[in-house]
Design an enzyme around this catalytic site. Sequence first.
Site, PDB file in Angstrom:
ATOM      1  N   ASP A 235       0.819  -1.208   0.000  1.00  0.00           N
ATOM      2  CA  ASP A 235       0.000   0.000   0.000  1.00  0.00           C
ATOM      3  C   ASP A 235       0.856   1.263   0.000  1.00  0.00           C
ATOM      4  O   ASP A 235       2.010   1.251   0.419  1.00  0.00           O
ATOM      5  CB  ASP A 235      -0.877   0.051   1.251  1.00  0.00           C
ATOM      6  CG  ASP A 235      -2.086  -0.854   1.193  1.00  0.00           C
ATOM      7  OD1 ASP A 235      -2.179  -1.689   0.276  1.00  0.00           O
ATOM      8  OD2 ASP A 235      -2.948  -0.721   2.087  1.00  0.00           O
ATOM      9  N   ASP A 236       0.231   2.345  -0.444  1.00  0.00           N
ATOM     10  CA  ASP A 236       0.689   3.725  -0.264  1.00  0.00           C
ATOM     11  C   ASP A 236       1.741   4.194  -1.254  1.00  0.00           C
ATOM     12  O   ASP A 236       2.253   5.300  -1.118  1.00  0.00           O
ATOM     13  CB  ASP A 236       1.186   3.980   1.160  1.00  0.00           C
ATOM     14  CG  ASP A 236       0.123   3.738   2.208  1.00  0.00           C
ATOM     15  OD1 ASP A 236      -1.060   3.554   1.843  1.00  0.00           O
ATOM     16  OD2 ASP A 236       0.468   3.732   3.412  1.00  0.00           O
TER      17      ASP A 236
ATOM     18  N   HIS B 176      -6.158   2.841  -4.397  1.00  0.00           N
ATOM     19  CA  HIS B 176      -6.015   3.162  -2.975  1.00  0.00           C
ATOM     20  C   HIS B 176      -6.328   4.644  -2.740  1.00  0.00           C
ATOM     21  O   HIS B 176      -5.745   5.267  -1.864  1.00  0.00           O
ATOM     22  CB  HIS B 176      -4.606   2.800  -2.519  1.00  0.00           C
ATOM     23  CG  HIS B 176      -4.439   2.610  -1.046  1.00  0.00           C
ATOM     24  ND1 HIS B 176      -5.264   1.818  -0.283  1.00  0.00           N
ATOM     25  CD2 HIS B 176      -3.499   3.107  -0.182  1.00  0.00           C
ATOM     26  CE1 HIS B 176      -4.843   1.827   0.974  1.00  0.00           C
ATOM     27  NE2 HIS B 176      -3.782   2.611   1.060  1.00  0.00           N
TER      28      HIS B 176
ATOM     29  N   HIS C 145      -5.037   9.079  -0.385  1.00  0.00           N
ATOM     30  CA  HIS C 145      -5.066   8.235   0.826  1.00  0.00           C
ATOM     31  C   HIS C 145      -6.180   8.674   1.779  1.00  0.00           C
ATOM     32  O   HIS C 145      -6.021   8.662   3.002  1.00  0.00           O
ATOM     33  CB  HIS C 145      -3.705   8.239   1.522  1.00  0.00           C
ATOM     34  CG  HIS C 145      -3.472   7.025   2.351  1.00  0.00           C
ATOM     35  ND1 HIS C 145      -3.662   7.012   3.714  1.00  0.00           N
ATOM     36  CD2 HIS C 145      -3.070   5.774   2.020  1.00  0.00           C
ATOM     37  CE1 HIS C 145      -3.384   5.814   4.190  1.00  0.00           C
ATOM     38  NE2 HIS C 145      -3.014   5.037   3.180  1.00  0.00           N
TER      39      HIS C 145
ATOM     40  N   HIS D 157       3.861  -2.222   3.060  1.00  0.00           N
ATOM     41  CA  HIS D 157       3.846  -0.870   2.503  1.00  0.00           C
ATOM     42  C   HIS D 157       5.114  -0.607   1.700  1.00  0.00           C
ATOM     43  O   HIS D 157       6.211  -0.955   2.148  1.00  0.00           O
ATOM     44  CB  HIS D 157       3.716   0.166   3.621  1.00  0.00           C
ATOM     45  CG  HIS D 157       2.401   0.109   4.310  1.00  0.00           C
ATOM     46  ND1 HIS D 157       2.113  -0.840   5.263  1.00  0.00           N
ATOM     47  CD2 HIS D 157       1.279   0.842   4.141  1.00  0.00           C
ATOM     48  CE1 HIS D 157       0.866  -0.666   5.681  1.00  0.00           C
ATOM     49  NE2 HIS D 157       0.338   0.339   5.013  1.00  0.00           N
TER      50      HIS D 157
END
Length: 180
Positions: A6-7, A57, A61, A148
């Site tokens: 993620d991210d 995503h 965020h 991440h």
Amino acid sequence: MYLTFDDGPHPVYTPQMLDVLARYGARATFFVVGSLVEAYPGTTQRIVDEGHTLGNHTWNHEALGGLSREEFDETIGRTQALLSRWGSTCLRPPYASMDASTRDWAAEHGLTVFTWDTSPKDWLQVSAQDISQHIVDYARDGVIMLLHDGGGDRSQTVVGLDSALSQLSRRGYRFEPLCT
């Protein structure tokens, strides 16, 4: 086992994660932030070129729970417009923040919502050893592991991932993308 990140994309850590994944023939799903895809299109293309898949995503965020329909459509739609060329059909809400409308609204965008089964909580700056040990300890067929590649210093995640994949590959684990 499904490895998810993620991210990102991040200009430093995502390529390092990709190098580790390539070393073990592992494929993963990267849940990317739209504004970062826009900023780092080459890194995003490399993810896809190396056999990994992309998931939405949000644009910046944003927590999806409690967003108005207009806000939801903006953050998801704007990101999906960038990802559609790669056939992305998955959404991971940041922080797993959802409300009663999230799954229905996502479906209207052609997206399936995925969260995770376990995570070494690498966003808390835990050690590479702790990250590796968690991945190994919780490895099971079909488990969705949250890691991440963006959102901060992910150097420990890179090292921990390498160690875990070394161990798990010797045990015969395969790593496939969650979203295809």
